[in-house]
Design an enzyme around this catalytic site. Structure first.
Site, PDB file in Angstrom:
ATOM      1  N   GLY A   2       4.090  -6.019  -3.161  1.00  0.00           N
ATOM      2  CA  GLY A   2       4.850  -6.873  -2.246  1.00  0.00           C
ATOM      3  C   GLY A   2       4.874  -6.381  -0.812  1.00  0.00           C
ATOM      4  O   GLY A   2       5.612  -6.898   0.017  1.00  0.00           O
TER       5      GLY A   2
ATOM      6  N   GLU B  35       9.602  -3.056 -10.901  1.00  0.00           N
ATOM      7  CA  GLU B  35      10.880  -3.646 -10.483  1.00  0.00           C
ATOM      8  C   GLU B  35      11.917  -3.504 -11.590  1.00  0.00           C
ATOM      9  O   GLU B  35      13.108  -3.331 -11.319  1.00  0.00           O
ATOM     10  CB  GLU B  35      10.663  -5.112 -10.067  1.00  0.00           C
ATOM     11  CG  GLU B  35       9.948  -5.181  -8.722  1.00  0.00           C
ATOM     12  CD  GLU B  35       9.159  -6.453  -8.467  1.00  0.00           C
ATOM     13  OE1 GLU B  35       9.317  -7.434  -9.205  1.00  0.00           O
ATOM     14  OE2 GLU B  35       8.356  -6.442  -7.508  1.00  0.00           O
TER      15      GLU B  35
ATOM     16  N   ASN C 146       2.122 -13.029 -12.022  1.00  0.00           N
ATOM     17  CA  ASN C 146       3.503 -12.616 -12.234  1.00  0.00           C
ATOM     18  C   ASN C 146       4.353 -13.415 -11.244  1.00  0.00           C
ATOM     19  O   ASN C 146       4.420 -13.075 -10.070  1.00  0.00           O
ATOM     20  CB  ASN C 146       3.636 -11.105 -11.990  1.00  0.00           C
ATOM     21  CG  ASN C 146       5.069 -10.625 -12.164  1.00  0.00           C
ATOM     22  OD1 ASN C 146       5.939 -11.392 -12.570  1.00  0.00           O
ATOM     23  ND2 ASN C 146       5.303  -9.358 -11.849  1.00  0.00           N
TER      24      ASN C 146
ATOM     25  N   LYS D 156       7.430 -13.667 -11.173  1.00  0.00           N
ATOM     26  CA  LYS D 156       8.716 -13.002 -10.912  1.00  0.00           C
ATOM     27  C   LYS D 156       9.861 -14.029 -10.990  1.00  0.00           C
ATOM     28  O   LYS D 156       9.807 -14.962 -11.783  1.00  0.00           O
ATOM     29  CB  LYS D 156       8.656 -12.257  -9.578  1.00  0.00           C
ATOM     30  CG  LYS D 156       7.444 -11.309  -9.515  1.00  0.00           C
ATOM     31  CD  LYS D 156       7.488 -10.325  -8.390  1.00  0.00           C
ATOM     32  CE  LYS D 156       6.253  -9.433  -8.440  1.00  0.00           C
ATOM     33  NZ  LYS D 156       6.266  -8.369  -7.458  1.00  0.00           N
TER      34      LYS D 156
ATOM     35  N   GLU E 242      -0.196  -0.314 -11.067  1.00  0.00           N
ATOM     36  CA  GLU E 242       0.432  -0.930  -9.903  1.00  0.00           C
ATOM     37  C   GLU E 242       1.106   0.148  -9.062  1.00  0.00           C
ATOM     38  O   GLU E 242       2.277   0.504  -9.326  1.00  0.00           O
ATOM     39  CB  GLU E 242       1.486  -1.948 -10.355  1.00  0.00           C
ATOM     40  CG  GLU E 242       0.920  -3.073 -11.189  1.00  0.00           C
ATOM     41  CD  GLU E 242       1.766  -4.334 -11.070  1.00  0.00           C
ATOM     42  OE1 GLU E 242       1.210  -5.359 -10.666  1.00  0.00           O
ATOM     43  OE2 GLU E 242       2.973  -4.281 -11.348  1.00  0.00           O
TER      44      GLU E 242
ATOM     45  N   GLY F 126       1.277 -10.866  -7.953  1.00  0.00           N
ATOM     46  CA  GLY F 126       2.594 -11.407  -7.668  1.00  0.00           C
ATOM     47  C   GLY F 126       2.518 -12.503  -6.616  1.00  0.00           C
ATOM     48  O   GLY F 126       2.251 -13.670  -6.921  1.00  0.00           O
TER      49      GLY F 126
ATOM     50  N   HIS G 142       7.481  -3.092 -15.786  1.00  0.00           N
ATOM     51  CA  HIS G 142       7.145  -3.397 -14.390  1.00  0.00           C
ATOM     52  C   HIS G 142       8.001  -2.506 -13.484  1.00  0.00           C
ATOM     53  O   HIS G 142       9.167  -2.231 -13.790  1.00  0.00           O
ATOM     54  CB  HIS G 142       7.408  -4.882 -14.101  1.00  0.00           C
ATOM     55  CG  HIS G 142       6.891  -5.288 -12.755  1.00  0.00           C
ATOM     56  ND1 HIS G 142       7.577  -5.008 -11.601  1.00  0.00           N
ATOM     57  CD2 HIS G 142       5.745  -5.903 -12.386  1.00  0.00           C
ATOM     58  CE1 HIS G 142       6.873  -5.447 -10.565  1.00  0.00           C
ATOM     59  NE2 HIS G 142       5.755  -5.995 -11.015  1.00  0.00           N
TER      60      HIS G 142
ATOM     61  N   SER H 167      -0.247  -6.339  -4.098  1.00  0.00           N
ATOM     62  CA  SER H 167      -0.749  -7.101  -2.942  1.00  0.00           C
ATOM     63  C   SER H 167      -2.202  -7.549  -3.121  1.00  0.00           C
ATOM     64  O   SER H 167      -2.957  -7.595  -2.146  1.00  0.00           O
ATOM     65  CB  SER H 167      -0.584  -6.304  -1.649  1.00  0.00           C
ATOM     66  OG  SER H 167       0.787  -6.039  -1.416  1.00  0.00           O
TER      67      SER H 167
HETATM   68  P1  PGA Z   1       2.367  -8.426  -5.475  1.00  0.00           P
HETATM   69  O1  PGA Z   1       3.075  -8.114  -6.872  1.00  0.00           O
HETATM   70  O2  PGA Z   1       1.002  -9.007  -5.770  1.00  0.00           O
HETATM   71  O3  PGA Z   1       3.274  -9.408  -4.804  1.00  0.00           O
HETATM   72  O4  PGA Z   1       2.268  -7.130  -4.732  1.00  0.00           O
HETATM   73  C1  PGA Z   1       2.352  -7.554  -7.954  1.00  0.00           C
HETATM   74  C2  PGA Z   1       3.275  -7.250  -9.095  1.00  0.00           C
HETATM   75  O5  PGA Z   1       4.429  -6.857  -8.836  1.00  0.00           O
HETATM   76  O6  PGA Z   1       2.921  -7.404 -10.269  1.00  0.00           O
END
Ligand code: PGA
Length: 238
Positions: A159, A89, A9, A11, A153, A216, A87, A195
Site C-alpha cells: 500500500g 494487516e 485482495n 481488503k 509481501e 491489493g 496477512h 504495490s
Molecule cells: P497492495 O496490497 O497491492 O495494495 O500493496 C497487497 C496486499 O496487501 O496483499
C-alpha cells in the site's frame, strides 16, 4: 510447470463495479488462474458469478460464540476455495502470531480450503539485515509439507507505492523455495505482493521463482487487474 496465479485482495472494499459481469477479468484465463479474496459480504456473489473466491481470514473453531468472526467452516460452506492466513494487516491489527497463523493454515487444510499464507519483513527488520531470518521463522511455523501457497509481501511495500526490486524479490523467493521440503519445492506457488501494478509487474513476474501476485490496490481496478493477468501469461510463456 507452475501455473501463474494472480490473486486479488479487495481488503475492506466493495466489489469493483463490473466484477461479476460476463467479461469479468476476475475469472482468469486459460493459462492464468485468478482468485479473489473478497470481503465476507461478497464471497457468495463471487461464487455465484463463477469467480474463484477466498476469505481474507478464517477462525479455526468451526462455529460458536465468536461475535464478528467467520470460521474456515463457514467460508467453505459459502463456496470459498481458499483463505488468506497471516496477512501483515492481520498480524499488525489483530495481533496474529506465527503460531496463530500456522493454526489457521492447519484448520484451513482440514476444512478443505487452500491456505495462502503471507510472510514478509518490516522496513526496520530489512534495514537491520534480518529480512531472511524473519521470513524463515514465519515459514518454519507452517505445515510446509502440505499444499500451500506462499505470498511474500514485504510489509514496507504494501500500500506504499514502493515495490521490491525484481532482484530483491527474486532473492527472497528463491530463499523461500529453498526452505520448502524437497517434495514441495517445485510445485509450490510463491506469489509476490506489495504495490504490484501494471508498471512494475512485467519484470517481477519474469523472475523464475515468482509465480504470480497477491494484489491489493490495483486489484480494485478491473482494467489494471486484467493487465496483470495478461502480463503473467506473457512473462511465463518464454
Ligand atoms: P497492495 O496490497 O497491492 O495494495 O500493496 C497487497 C496486499 O496487501 O496483499
Amino acid at each position: 510447470m507452475r501455473r501463474p496465479l494472480i490473486a486479488a485482495n479487495w481488503k475492506m472494499n466493495a466489489a469493483p463495479s463490473g466484477a461479476f459481469d460476463a467479461d469479468s477479468p476476475y475469472r482468469g484465463t486459460s493459462s492464468v488462474d485468478a482468485w479473489v479474496f473478497a470481503s465476507f459480504l461478497d464471497v457468495r456473489a463471487c461464487t455465484e458469478a463463477k469467480v474463484i473466491a477466498g476469505g481474507q481470514y478464517g477462525r479455526t473453531e468451526p462455529n460458536g460464540a465468536f461475535t464478528g468472526d467467520v470460521s474456515m467452516h463457514l467460508l467453505k460452506q459459502a463456496g470459498c476455495h481458499a483463505v488468506l492466513c497471516g496477512h501483515s494487516e492481520r498480524r499488525a491489527h489483530h495481533g496474529e502470531t506465527d503460531a496463530m497463523v500456522a493454526a489457521q493454515a492447519i484448520a484451513a487444510l482440514e476444512t478443505g480450503l487452500h491456505p495462502v499464507v503471507c510472510v514478509g519483513e518490516t522496513l526496520e527488520e530489512r534495514q537491520a539485515g534480518h529480512a531472511k531470518s524473519v521470513v524463515k521463522k514465519q515459514l518454519h511455523a507452517l505445515p510446509l509439507d502440505s499444499d500451500l501457497t506462499i505470498a511474500y509481501e514485504p510489509v514496507w511495500a504494501i500500500g506504499t507505492g514502493v515495490t521490491a526490486s525484481p532482484e530483491e524479490a527474486q532473492e527472497m523467493h528463491s530463499y523461500i523455495r529453498s526452505l520448502l521440503p524437497a517434495e514441495k519445492r517445485e510445485s509450490t506457488r510463491i506469489l509476490y505482493g506489495g504495490s504490484l501494478k501494471p508498471a512494475s509487474a512485467p519484470e517481477l513476474l519474469k523472475q523464475p521463482d515468482i509465480d504470480g501476485g497477491l494484489v491489493g490496490g490495483a486489484s480494485l481496478e478491473p482494467k489494471a487487474f486484467a493487465e496483470l493477468v495478461a502480463m503473467a501469461a506473457t512473462a511465463k510463456q518464454a
